[in-house]
Design a protein around this motif. Structure first.
Motif, PDB file in Angstrom:
ATOM      1  N   GLU A  98       0.832  -1.204   0.000  1.00 46.19           N
ATOM      2  CA  GLU A  98       0.000   0.000   0.000  1.00 46.19           C
ATOM      3  C   GLU A  98       0.872   1.261   0.000  1.00 46.19           C
ATOM      4  OE1 GLU A  98      -2.893  -0.197   3.171  1.00 46.19           O
ATOM      5  OE2 GLU A  98      -3.574  -2.204   2.583  1.00 46.19           O
ATOM      6  N   HIS A  99       2.135   1.109  -0.405  1.00 42.88           N
ATOM      7  CA  HIS A  99       3.098   2.215  -0.539  1.00 42.88           C
ATOM      8  C   HIS A  99       3.468   2.863   0.793  1.00 42.88           C
ATOM      9  CE1 HIS A  99       2.391   1.783  -4.811  1.00 42.88           C
ATOM     10  NE2 HIS A  99       1.109   2.057  -4.655  1.00 42.88           N
ATOM     11  N   ILE A 100       3.263   2.136   1.884  1.00 47.83           N
ATOM     12  CA  ILE A 100       3.587   2.692   3.199  1.00 47.83           C
ATOM     13  C   ILE A 100       5.100   2.826   3.361  1.00 47.83           C
ATOM     14  CG2 ILE A 100       3.513   2.233   5.688  1.00 47.83           C
ATOM     15  CD1 ILE A 100       0.728   0.999   5.221  1.00 47.83           C
ATOM     16  N   ALA A 101       5.858   1.785   2.974  1.00 49.57           N
ATOM     17  CA  ALA A 101       7.320   1.844   3.088  1.00 49.57           C
ATOM     18  C   ALA A 101       7.877   2.971   2.213  1.00 49.57           C
ATOM     19  CB  ALA A 101       7.934   0.504   2.692  1.00 49.57           C
ATOM     20  N   MET A 105      10.078   6.163   3.508  1.00 46.38           N
ATOM     21  CA  MET A 105      11.409   6.458   2.980  1.00 46.38           C
ATOM     22  C   MET A 105      11.466   7.885   2.434  1.00 46.38           C
ATOM     23  SD  MET A 105      13.460   4.018   3.569  1.00 46.38           S
ATOM     24  CE  MET A 105      14.790   4.570   2.507  1.00 46.38           C
ATOM     25  N   GLN A 106      10.400   8.359   1.798  1.00 41.33           N
ATOM     26  CA  GLN A 106      10.383   9.740   1.314  1.00 41.33           C
ATOM     27  C   GLN A 106      10.468  10.714   2.487  1.00 41.33           C
ATOM     28  OE1 GLN A 106       6.729   9.537  -0.958  1.00 41.33           O
ATOM     29  NE2 GLN A 106       7.810   9.214  -2.892  1.00 41.33           N
ATOM     30  N   GLY A 110      13.530  13.423   3.177  1.00 39.35           N
ATOM     31  CA  GLY A 110      13.258  14.831   3.424  1.00 39.35           C
ATOM     32  C   GLY A 110      13.794  15.294   4.763  1.00 39.35           C
ATOM     33  N   LEU A 111      13.689  14.434   5.764  1.00 39.79           N
ATOM     34  CA  LEU A 111      14.178  14.750   7.103  1.00 39.79           C
ATOM     35  C   LEU A 111      15.675  15.050   7.076  1.00 39.79           C
ATOM     36  CD1 LEU A 111      13.478  14.709  10.221  1.00 39.79           C
ATOM     37  CD2 LEU A 111      14.182  12.310  10.178  1.00 39.79           C
ATOM     38  N   MET A 131      17.213   0.040  -4.868  1.00 37.52           N
ATOM     39  CA  MET A 131      17.835   0.518  -6.111  1.00 37.52           C
ATOM     40  C   MET A 131      16.904   1.468  -6.850  1.00 37.52           C
ATOM     41  SD  MET A 131      20.972  -0.472  -7.069  1.00 37.52           S
ATOM     42  CE  MET A 131      21.022  -0.716  -8.837  1.00 37.52           C
ATOM     43  N   LYS A 132      15.604   1.172  -6.821  1.00 35.59           N
ATOM     44  CA  LYS A 132      14.625   2.029  -7.485  1.00 35.59           C
ATOM     45  C   LYS A 132      14.516   3.391  -6.811  1.00 35.59           C
ATOM     46  CE  LYS A 132      11.842  -1.939  -8.999  1.00 35.59           C
ATOM     47  NZ  LYS A 132      10.565  -2.670  -8.805  1.00 35.59           N
ATOM     48  N   MET A 133      14.982   3.481  -5.558  1.00 33.03           N
ATOM     49  CA  MET A 133      14.955   4.752  -4.828  1.00 33.03           C
ATOM     50  C   MET A 133      16.284   5.485  -4.904  1.00 33.03           C
ATOM     51  SD  MET A 133      12.767   4.104  -1.386  1.00 33.03           S
ATOM     52  CE  MET A 133      11.025   3.711  -1.457  1.00 33.03           C
ATOM     53  N   GLY A 134      17.176   5.022  -5.776  1.00 24.02           N
ATOM     54  CA  GLY A 134      18.421   5.741  -5.990  1.00 24.02           C
ATOM     55  C   GLY A 134      19.587   5.289  -5.145  1.00 24.02           C
TER      56      GLY A 134
END
Length: 330
Positions: A98-101, A105-106, A110-111, A131-134
């Protein structure tokens, strides 16, 4: 979309439950007393606003996900940089996919962007997800397995077990090594307070300085064989060849009750210390015999690209100066 915020005292019981359900193989069966002690330690860290903090993803008042953040100082080519770490990312089993992780992570990114961190890092559960998050890979981690009798014999002068009275000297030794080694993260005193509880710790002292140490445990090989065991060495830090030789001499003398020594290390050249570099497994490929196994460990992401290169301005890239263009998709 839910809300990500710092956990409050009353949230930690649910945090513990999520963690135990998300990582059942990592957390052995814990008693209620152990869980209560764990919760109290986390609450204390949160109240102190220490460099370890706990966040949760909430849908209304319900905790559906959580993570633990770490604030580090990291040596990057001799430049000390602020870095962020994240661990124990967990999601309620009934709310996965449900895109919670991703949202947590976003929030984490930002923090630490707001804190002025150049880099972030983590130990991945699924490297393809990150990897998909850079995130990119670190050097591979090695596991060597040598017989004690194959290590060099030598003097053990200055070698002794470490106690709580050695915590400050262990910290100084580690941080001197970190200051001289690219990629190392500086430790805090409480790390070594816990370190002495988790491991048997042997160090080499030269005068009033500890110049090398290792953290290890005995590893039983068969459940019904009380005399067959290995030593698993998870940490080995040494500042000079003498410190290394003294620590290896200590390990060599364990040959009467230890089958093999398991070294877990980033050192790609440790096979040179053993007279027989084979690791005891009958694996061979193109007449090459297995000396160690490797795995992917930490992953890193350059969080603030401009700040990262500004911080690296004092570093000399082997006398090379050039202009580089990066096309970044985030």
């Amino acid at each position: 979309m839910g809300n990500v915020r710092l956990l409050e005292d009353q949230d930690f019981k649910d945090y513990a439950r999520l963690s135990l359900e998300a990582y059942p193989a990592m957390y052995p069966k814990m008693s209620e007393e152990q869980i209560d002690g764990w919760i109290k330690r986390m609450q204390a860290q949160q109240a102190e606003k220490s460099d370890i903090q706990y966040y949760g993803y909430f849908d209304g008042d319900k905790l559906l996900g959580a993570m633990r953040t770490h604030t580090f100082t990291m040596n990057v080519h001799g430049v000390d940089m602020l870095a962020g770490g994240v661990g124990n990312v967990c999601v309620d089993l009934t709310h996965k996919k449900e895109h919670i992780a991703k949202e947590m992570m976003q929030h984490f990114h930002g923090l630490y962007m707001d804190m002025g961190a150049s880099m972030v890092l983590l130990w991945p559960f699924r490297s393809d997800f990150y990897m998909k998050m850079g995130y990119g890979y670190s050097p591979k981690y090695n596991k060597y397995m040598y017989k004690p009798s194959d290590l060099p014999r030598g003097s053990k002068e200055g070698v002794a077990f470490m106690t709580e009275y050695d915590v400050d000297d262990l910290l100084e030794c580690f941080n001197r090594y970190a200051a001289a080694t690219h990629g190392m993260i500086y430790k805090k005193r409480r790390f070594f307070e816990r370190f002495l509880q988790r491991y048997k710790v042997v160090g080499y002292r030269n005068g009033d300085r500890i110049e090398g140490f290792m953290g290890f445990n005995f590893k039983k090989l068969l459940p019904d064989h009380p005399l067959l065991q290995n030593i698993e060495i998870e940490y080995m830090i040494y500042e000079n060849p003498t410190a290394l030789s003294r620590l290896l001499a200590f390990l060599q003398t364990q040959l009467d009750q230890v089958d093999r020594l398991e070294f877990l290390t980033l050192d790609d050249d440790l096979h040179y210390v053993s007279s027989d570099p084979r690791n005891g497994e009958p694996h061979i490929f193109f007449i090459n015999q297995e000396s160690n196994v490797q795995g992917i460990g930490l992953m890193y992401r350059v969080l603030n690209k401009r700040l990262f290169f500004e911080k690296l301005a004092p570093h000399d890239f082997n006398g090379v100066s050039l202009r580089v263009k990066f096309n970044i998709r985030d």
